[in-house]
Design a protein around this motif. Sequence first.
Motif, PDB file in Angstrom:
ATOM      1  N   GLU A   1       0.786  -0.913  -0.323  1.00 40.75           N
ATOM      2  CA  GLU A   1       0.087  -0.288  -0.012  1.00 40.75           C
ATOM      3  C   GLU A   1       0.729   1.347  -0.201  1.00 40.75           C
ATOM      4  O   GLU A   1       0.556   2.602  -0.810  1.00 40.75           O
ATOM      5  N   ALA A   2       1.840   0.785   0.506  1.00 35.47           N
ATOM      6  CA  ALA A   2       3.074   2.841   0.816  1.00 35.47           C
ATOM      7  C   ALA A   2       3.373   2.980  -0.919  1.00 35.47           C
ATOM      8  O   ALA A   2       3.781   3.744  -0.872  1.00 35.47           O
TER       9      ALA A   2
ATOM     10  N   LYS B   1       1.818   1.678  -3.410  1.00 39.82           N
ATOM     11  CA  LYS B   1       0.977   2.491  -4.698  1.00 39.82           C
ATOM     12  C   LYS B   1       0.627   3.545  -3.962  1.00 39.82           C
ATOM     13  O   LYS B   1       0.470   3.864  -5.243  1.00 39.82           O
ATOM     14  N   ARG B   2       0.431   4.237  -3.191  1.00 41.02           N
ATOM     15  CA  ARG B   2       0.580   5.868  -2.985  1.00 41.02           C
ATOM     16  C   ARG B   2       1.737   6.379  -3.275  1.00 41.02           C
ATOM     17  O   ARG B   2       1.579   7.747  -4.324  1.00 41.02           O
ATOM     18  N   GLY B   3       3.010   6.102  -3.761  1.00 41.72           N
ATOM     19  CA  GLY B   3       4.407   6.520  -3.863  1.00 41.72           C
ATOM     20  C   GLY B   3       4.360   6.616  -4.875  1.00 41.72           C
ATOM     21  O   GLY B   3       5.003   7.495  -5.844  1.00 41.72           O
TER      22      GLY B   3
END
Length: 76
Positions: A45-46, A48-50
């Motif tokens: 998830e980290a 994907k956000r980046g």
Amino acid sequence: MVLTRLETKLDTVSAGIADHETRLRQQEQTALSEADIAQLRADVEALKRGRWPLPALGALTGVAALVVAAVPLVQH
């Protein structure tokens, strides 16, 4: 003779079952725990956000090309 063949088949089946049980136990020992899975999900998830979405990168490139093309027109 029939009993010998039957006994041989049973031994083969028994050995196959024992081998299968051994493999299952090995997989259980190397399986990921719930905490490991949760940590991996958080990492994904980290990431994907980046990341930059492709349409935003395309729009940014288009704006940069427009600016580069407009600079010589403004300088004259």
